[in-house]
Scaffold this motif. Structure first.
Motif, mmCIF file in Angstrom:
data_model
loop_
_atom_site.group_PDB
_atom_site.id
_atom_site.type_symbol
_atom_site.label_atom_id
_atom_site.label_comp_id
_atom_site.label_asym_id
_atom_site.label_seq_id
_atom_site.Cartn_x
_atom_site.Cartn_y
_atom_site.Cartn_z
ATOM 1 N N GLU A 206 0.843 -1.205 0.000
ATOM 2 C CA GLU A 206 0.000 0.000 0.000
ATOM 3 C C GLU A 206 0.883 1.261 0.000
ATOM 4 O O GLU A 206 1.643 1.486 0.936
ATOM 5 C CB GLU A 206 -0.902 -0.035 1.242
ATOM 6 N N PRO A 207 0.779 2.073 -1.036
ATOM 7 C CA PRO A 207 1.666 3.240 -1.117
ATOM 8 C C PRO A 207 1.064 4.523 -0.546
ATOM 9 O O PRO A 207 1.757 5.540 -0.451
ATOM 10 C CB PRO A 207 1.858 3.396 -2.629
ATOM 11 N N GLN A 208 -0.211 4.513 -0.161
ATOM 12 C CA GLN A 208 -0.865 5.775 0.167
ATOM 13 C C GLN A 208 -1.562 5.756 1.532
ATOM 14 O O GLN A 208 -1.290 6.588 2.396
ATOM 15 C CB GLN A 208 -1.890 6.072 -0.940
ATOM 16 N N TYR A 209 -2.469 4.802 1.740
ATOM 17 C CA TYR A 209 -3.205 4.760 3.004
ATOM 18 C C TYR A 209 -2.304 4.253 4.132
ATOM 19 O O TYR A 209 -1.301 3.576 3.895
ATOM 20 C CB TYR A 209 -4.412 3.827 2.889
ATOM 21 N N VAL A 210 -2.740 4.560 5.378
ATOM 22 C CA VAL A 210 -1.969 4.189 6.560
ATOM 23 C C VAL A 210 -2.894 3.464 7.527
ATOM 24 O O VAL A 210 -4.030 3.887 7.733
ATOM 25 C CB VAL A 210 -1.437 5.492 7.218
ATOM 26 N N ARG A 211 -2.417 2.374 8.109
ATOM 27 C CA ARG A 211 -3.240 1.672 9.104
ATOM 28 C C ARG A 211 -3.043 2.257 10.487
ATOM 29 O O ARG A 211 -3.979 2.355 11.272
ATOM 30 C CB ARG A 211 -2.860 0.186 9.115
ATOM 31 N N SER A 212 -1.805 2.681 10.756
ATOM 32 C CA SER A 212 -1.486 3.005 12.136
ATOM 33 C C SER A 212 -0.202 3.826 12.173
ATOM 34 O O SER A 212 0.697 3.605 11.362
ATOM 35 C CB SER A 212 -1.288 1.665 12.843
ATOM 36 N N ASN B 34 -9.715 -0.274 14.072
ATOM 37 C CA ASN B 34 -8.549 -0.536 13.219
ATOM 38 C C ASN B 34 -8.956 -1.340 11.992
ATOM 39 O O ASN B 34 -8.389 -1.193 10.907
ATOM 40 C CB ASN B 34 -7.486 -1.339 13.979
ATOM 41 N N TYR B 35 -9.917 -2.239 12.198
ATOM 42 C CA TYR B 35 -10.340 -3.117 11.109
ATOM 43 C C TYR B 35 -11.292 -2.369 10.170
ATOM 44 O O TYR B 35 -11.214 -2.505 8.952
ATOM 45 C CB TYR B 35 -10.977 -4.395 11.691
ATOM 46 N N GLY B 36 -12.171 -1.559 10.762
ATOM 47 C CA GLY B 36 -13.106 -0.783 9.937
ATOM 48 C C GLY B 36 -12.378 0.168 9.003
ATOM 49 O O GLY B 36 -12.722 0.292 7.811
ATOM 50 N N ALA B 37 -11.336 0.825 9.529
ATOM 51 C CA ALA B 37 -10.620 1.810 8.723
ATOM 52 C C ALA B 37 -9.792 1.161 7.623
ATOM 53 O O ALA B 37 -9.358 1.825 6.670
ATOM 54 C CB ALA B 37 -9.712 2.656 9.634
ATOM 55 N N ALA B 38 -9.565 -0.143 7.744
ATOM 56 C CA ALA B 38 -8.763 -0.848 6.736
ATOM 57 C C ALA B 38 -9.604 -1.342 5.561
ATOM 58 O O ALA B 38 -9.058 -1.791 4.544
ATOM 59 C CB ALA B 38 -8.062 -2.044 7.395
ATOM 60 N N ALA C 209 3.770 4.838 8.504
ATOM 61 C CA ALA C 209 2.986 6.054 8.272
ATOM 62 C C ALA C 209 3.841 7.239 7.806
ATOM 63 O O ALA C 209 3.336 8.124 7.128
ATOM 64 C CB ALA C 209 2.253 6.421 9.559
ATOM 65 N N LYS C 210 5.148 7.227 8.154
ATOM 66 C CA LYS C 210 5.966 8.399 7.826
ATOM 67 C C LYS C 210 6.416 8.408 6.379
ATOM 68 O O LYS C 210 6.320 9.411 5.687
ATOM 69 C CB LYS C 210 7.232 8.385 8.701
ATOM 70 N N GLU C 211 6.948 7.264 5.916
ATOM 71 C CA GLU C 211 7.601 7.268 4.593
ATOM 72 C C GLU C 211 7.067 6.207 3.621
ATOM 73 O O GLU C 211 7.533 6.154 2.484
ATOM 74 C CB GLU C 211 9.103 6.987 4.770
ATOM 75 N N HIS C 212 6.173 5.355 4.083
ATOM 76 C CA HIS C 212 5.716 4.207 3.265
ATOM 77 C C HIS C 212 6.910 3.406 2.771
ATOM 78 O O HIS C 212 6.934 2.923 1.634
ATOM 79 C CB HIS C 212 4.881 4.672 2.068
#
Ligand code: COI
Length: 357
Positions: A181-187, A200-204, A224-227
């Motif tokens: 995943e290059p754009q979204y962040v889980r945490s 956490n699961y809903g947002a994924a 989350a900072k640099e992918h």
């Protein structure tokens, strides 16, 4: 109260639904055993644990968990051994992790006696639901949610703890195609990624669906900072074999401390493999792939067990990994772990909690 002193009252079903279960054709998460455990937290303590027929709960539309997400869960499994005893795999680790999630989500800790005694009694009652079939198990879902009837934003004063169970087969039916995943962040650092919190699961779901629409089963989260660094994938921790070494990202505040993850690392060390818990960059994976050194990739999780990864997509390219049958480390460990869980190999780490009927 000690575990011995607590006997949870049970209201049993008049007639079991077990005849609806086809042991040879079990889909994940669709059929539920006869009973469930329920306990309520009010006036500052857990009260009234009871076993009830599995069924709907009546909730106010203002139930705070539905609005602000104070809702956490666990996943664990039980198996049957050759004598028909029930074998719970590492239940105390799930108990501890549930309480870590509770702390992060500003919820009360569940007590060990309600958790363990409740599980024992529930499983004894629903023992027939534990599939004897190879590759299947009884999946156990403990969860806790806020029950205040109040829509101001504050920690709830009341909570419900529930455990229900369901016989399951494989979570993933085939080796997975995953995409980085290059754009979204889980945490992010300081967030709640280490907690098994419902949100956490809903947002994924949206990022995962986007990947599914592009033909991949799951995505691989990056930092989350640099992918740049690998985190985890969907419902699993991730492991790679590069040049004969088993490598996995370290657990952190952003990664769930998987119990299957820990079991796999422990067994890998027992079997004499080199294990490295360290950051793994996307660049490292690509370079290893180009050099022919990316030998295995797989996910670990309670539901997924050991899920082989066939393809990893990054930046417009698919990396195709060696066929599953050729993967020495993951296949050997999966086999060993399965034997321990089902009582066919010695349990030298004391992972198995036996319930004799
Ligand atoms: C588990 O592996 O038990 C999980 O929590 C995954 C689940 C969301 C299906």
């Amino acid at each position: 109260m000690s575990i011995d002193m607590l006997t949870i009252p049970a209201q049993c079903v008049a007639e079991s639904r077990i005849s609806e279960l086809d042991y040879n054709n079990i889909e994940f998460g669709k059929i539920f055993s006869d009973h469930m455990l329920v306990a309520d937290y009010k006036d500052g303590k857990w009260q009234n644990p009871q076993i009830l027929p599995y069924g709907n709960m009546s909730l106010s539309p203002a139930t705070s968990a539905l609005h602000y997400g104070q809702s956490i869960f666990e996943g664990m499994k039980a198996y049957k051994d050759a004598n028909g005893d029930l074998l719970l795999f590492r239940p105390l680790d799930n108990f501890r992790r549930l309480n870590k999630s509770a702390e992060r989500m500003c919820m009360p800790a569940i007590t060990e006696d309600i958790f363990m005694q409740g599980l024992e009694q529930l499983l004894k009652l629903d023992a027939a639901w534990v599939p004897p079939t190879s590759g299947c198990a009884l999946y156990i879902r403990p969860f806790m949610f806020a029950t205040d009837e109040f829509i101001g934003v504050r920690p709830s004063s009341n909570y419900r703890f529930t455990v229900f169970t369901c016989p399951v087969g494989a979570y993933y039916g085939q080796p997975l195609k995953v995409a980085i995943e290059p754009q979204y962040v889980r945490s992010a650092e300081g967030g709640a990624g280490f907690a098994k919190a419902a949100g956490n699961y809903g947002a994924a779901l949206l990022p995962a669906r986007n990947m599914q629409e592009r033909g991949y089963h799951q995505l691989i989260w990056t930092d989350a900072k640099e992918h740049k660094f690998i985190e985890e994938s969907g419902t699993m921790n991730l492991m790679f074999v590069i040049d004969g070494k088993l490598i996995t990202p370290p657990v952190s505040t952003t990664i769930l401390a998987g119990i299957t993850r820990d079991s796999v690392l422990t067994l890998a060390k027992d079997l004499g493999y080199t294990v490295e818990e360290r950051k793994v960059s996307v660049d490292e994976l690509e370079e290893a792939y180009k050099a022919g050194k990316l030998q295995e990739a797989f996910g670990t999780g309670t539901a997924a067990t050991i899920a082989q990864i066939a393809t990893i997509h990054y930046n417009g390219q698919d990396m195709h990994l060696p066929v599953v049958e050729e993967r020495e480390i993951s296949n050997r460990i999966a086999n060993e772990l399965d034997k321990i869980k089902t009582g066919q190999a010695p349990d030298k780490h004391n992972w198995v909690h036996r319930i004799s009927l």
